[in-house]
Write an enzyme that holds these catalytic residues in place. Sequence first.
Site, PDB file in Angstrom:
ATOM      1  N   THR A  33      60.846 -40.119 -10.640  1.00  9.09           N
ATOM      2  CA  THR A  33      59.703 -39.225 -10.578  1.00  9.09           C
ATOM      3  C   THR A  33      59.345 -38.786 -11.989  1.00  9.09           C
ATOM      4  O   THR A  33      59.984 -39.189 -12.959  1.00  9.09           O
ATOM      5  CB  THR A  33      59.980 -38.012  -9.672  1.00  9.09           C
ATOM      6  OG1 THR A  33      58.738 -37.342  -9.411  1.00  9.09           O
ATOM      7  CG2 THR A  33      60.966 -37.054 -10.298  1.00  9.09           C
ATOM      8  N   TRP A  34      58.306 -37.974 -12.072  1.00  3.11           N
ATOM      9  CA  TRP A  34      57.848 -37.446 -13.362  1.00  3.11           C
ATOM     10  C   TRP A  34      57.851 -35.928 -13.306  1.00  3.11           C
ATOM     11  O   TRP A  34      57.565 -35.333 -12.264  1.00  3.11           O
ATOM     12  CB  TRP A  34      56.426 -37.948 -13.652  1.00  3.11           C
ATOM     13  CG  TRP A  34      55.787 -37.302 -14.869  1.00  3.11           C
ATOM     14  CD1 TRP A  34      55.931 -37.674 -16.165  1.00  3.11           C
ATOM     15  CD2 TRP A  34      54.896 -36.174 -14.876  1.00  3.11           C
ATOM     16  NE1 TRP A  34      55.197 -36.843 -16.992  1.00  3.11           N
ATOM     17  CE2 TRP A  34      54.554 -35.920 -16.211  1.00  3.11           C
ATOM     18  CE3 TRP A  34      54.367 -35.350 -13.875  1.00  3.11           C
ATOM     19  CZ2 TRP A  34      53.693 -34.881 -16.597  1.00  3.11           C
ATOM     20  CZ3 TRP A  34      53.512 -34.325 -14.242  1.00  3.11           C
ATOM     21  CH2 TRP A  34      53.191 -34.104 -15.579  1.00  3.11           C
TER      22      TRP A  34
ATOM     23  N   ALA B  46      57.907 -32.559  -4.620  1.00  4.13           N
ATOM     24  CA  ALA B  46      59.069 -33.446  -4.476  1.00  4.13           C
ATOM     25  C   ALA B  46      60.339 -32.608  -4.460  1.00  4.13           C
ATOM     26  O   ALA B  46      60.398 -31.534  -5.071  1.00  4.13           O
ATOM     27  CB  ALA B  46      59.109 -34.437  -5.635  1.00  4.13           C
ATOM     28  N   ILE B  47      61.348 -33.128  -3.778  1.00  2.00           N
ATOM     29  CA  ILE B  47      62.630 -32.430  -3.680  1.00  2.00           C
ATOM     30  C   ILE B  47      63.752 -33.416  -3.950  1.00  2.00           C
ATOM     31  O   ILE B  47      63.759 -34.531  -3.427  1.00  2.00           O
ATOM     32  CB  ILE B  47      62.814 -31.781  -2.288  1.00  2.00           C
ATOM     33  CG1 ILE B  47      61.740 -30.697  -2.088  1.00  2.00           C
ATOM     34  CG2 ILE B  47      64.218 -31.195  -2.131  1.00  2.00           C
ATOM     35  CD1 ILE B  47      61.799 -30.022  -0.734  1.00  2.00           C
TER      36      ILE B  47
ATOM     37  N   GLY C  35      66.571 -29.629  -7.477  1.00  2.00           N
ATOM     38  CA  GLY C  35      65.766 -28.832  -6.563  1.00  2.00           C
ATOM     39  C   GLY C  35      64.405 -29.415  -6.274  1.00  2.00           C
ATOM     40  O   GLY C  35      64.293 -30.496  -5.716  1.00  2.00           O
ATOM     41  N   PHE C  36      63.338 -28.699  -6.703  1.00  3.64           N
ATOM     42  CA  PHE C  36      61.992 -29.098  -6.306  1.00  3.64           C
ATOM     43  C   PHE C  36      61.055 -29.121  -7.507  1.00  3.64           C
ATOM     44  O   PHE C  36      61.307 -28.508  -8.542  1.00  3.64           O
ATOM     45  CB  PHE C  36      61.437 -28.136  -5.244  1.00  3.64           C
ATOM     46  CG  PHE C  36      61.211 -26.732  -5.735  1.00  3.64           C
ATOM     47  CD1 PHE C  36      60.024 -26.375  -6.374  1.00  3.64           C
ATOM     48  CD2 PHE C  36      62.178 -25.744  -5.558  1.00  3.64           C
ATOM     49  CE1 PHE C  36      59.812 -25.079  -6.836  1.00  3.64           C
ATOM     50  CE2 PHE C  36      61.974 -24.452  -6.018  1.00  3.64           C
ATOM     51  CZ  PHE C  36      60.789 -24.110  -6.657  1.00  3.64           C
TER      52      PHE C  36
ATOM     53  N   ARG D  36      71.244 -36.824  -9.434  1.00  2.00           N
ATOM     54  CA  ARG D  36      70.752 -36.436  -8.116  1.00  2.00           C
ATOM     55  C   ARG D  36      70.527 -37.686  -7.279  1.00  2.00           C
ATOM     56  O   ARG D  36      70.595 -38.803  -7.780  1.00  2.00           O
ATOM     57  CB  ARG D  36      69.449 -35.644  -8.246  1.00  2.00           C
ATOM     58  CG  ARG D  36      68.357 -36.427  -8.946  1.00  2.00           C
ATOM     59  CD  ARG D  36      66.992 -35.812  -8.787  1.00  2.00           C
ATOM     60  NE  ARG D  36      66.007 -36.453  -9.650  1.00  2.00           N
ATOM     61  CZ  ARG D  36      65.470 -37.628  -9.452  1.00  2.00           C
ATOM     62  NH1 ARG D  36      65.846 -38.346  -8.394  1.00  2.00           N
ATOM     63  NH2 ARG D  36      64.570 -38.123 -10.286  1.00  2.00           N
ATOM     64  N   GLY D  37      70.203 -37.464  -6.017  1.00  2.00           N
ATOM     65  CA  GLY D  37      69.818 -38.579  -5.179  1.00  2.00           C
ATOM     66  C   GLY D  37      68.350 -38.915  -5.383  1.00  2.00           C
ATOM     67  O   GLY D  37      67.683 -38.398  -6.276  1.00  2.00           O
TER      68      GLY D  37
ATOM     69  N   CYS E 235      58.986 -42.079  -6.446  1.00  2.00           N
ATOM     70  CA  CYS E 235      59.930 -42.008  -5.329  1.00  2.00           C
ATOM     71  C   CYS E 235      60.103 -43.345  -4.631  1.00  2.00           C
ATOM     72  O   CYS E 235      60.615 -43.397  -3.511  1.00  2.00           O
ATOM     73  CB  CYS E 235      59.508 -40.955  -4.316  1.00  2.00           C
ATOM     74  SG  CYS E 235      59.209 -39.346  -5.031  1.00  2.00           S
TER      75      CYS E 235
END
Length: 284
Positions: free
Chosen positions: A78-79, A184-185, A197-198, A73-74, A215
């Site tokens: 994150t966790w 977060a997305i 996704g999220f 993903r872009g 991020c």
Amino acid sequence: MSELRFVHLGFGDDAVEYQAAWDEQRRVHTARFGGEIPDTCLLLEHPPVYTAGRRTEDSERPLDGTPVIDVDRGGKITWHGPGQLVGYPIMQLPRPVDVVAHVRRLEEALIRTCAEFGVETTRVEGRSGVWVLGDPVEQRPAFGGLSLDFDPRLHDDEFDPRLSGPEYAPSNAGQRREDRKLAAIGIRVAKGVTMHGFALNVNPDNTWFDRIVPCGIRDAGVASLANELGRDVSIAEVLPVVERHLREVLENADLRPREVEGETGLDAGRGTGREPEPAPAPTA
């Protein structure tokens, strides 16, 4: 847009390992591209795991060598873990894909969800996701005896909050009354079909975020519904509300191709929306 199907992969004791969920995403993505299934949103919890998008820098990873899964993903690092509701909408979008519009729709559904629980959230320009805004700078408490006018995060490009005590930890952003991310997305688009996704922080242990630079953002932190409300909130309580708002927003969306005036890009925490190459996008 056609009806959105929801699939519950596992929660709590049945939380789904990240690699297994990623494999399932790819299987569902292939089926959706082939027209074998409708738009599908996978909903689940993960056991604790750090994932890094393609834009993650080495300096943002855990300092202690904790394993990180690099994903397609872009966005940045994150966790994911217990107490966090993760959703992977796998949807066919018109080409050329407008990734930014898709991100905005996911944000809108989550903003509505938070509002239903009494938490006011919004977007922050230049940063993807759903945010609780902090107090004006002049009204925030000073930590460590330092005035915010001398906040090292704002003046030192090499400042690392992980080495500077709990007063700078992302999990303490609420105490500092700073901007803090509640959801977060992160998106990838391949062959006109979305993946990833999220992640909505319901009641996780947010100190997991303190081991990384979430991020890639050093001057803000993380939040959860439970912390903002000052009470326990369960995944089971939030799940039907998220589903309802995702259905309302995504099924009623006026899907349009991206205007081709140049390549669409997503900012720091997002990614790009290029076609026909598979396109990474947001996270964290």
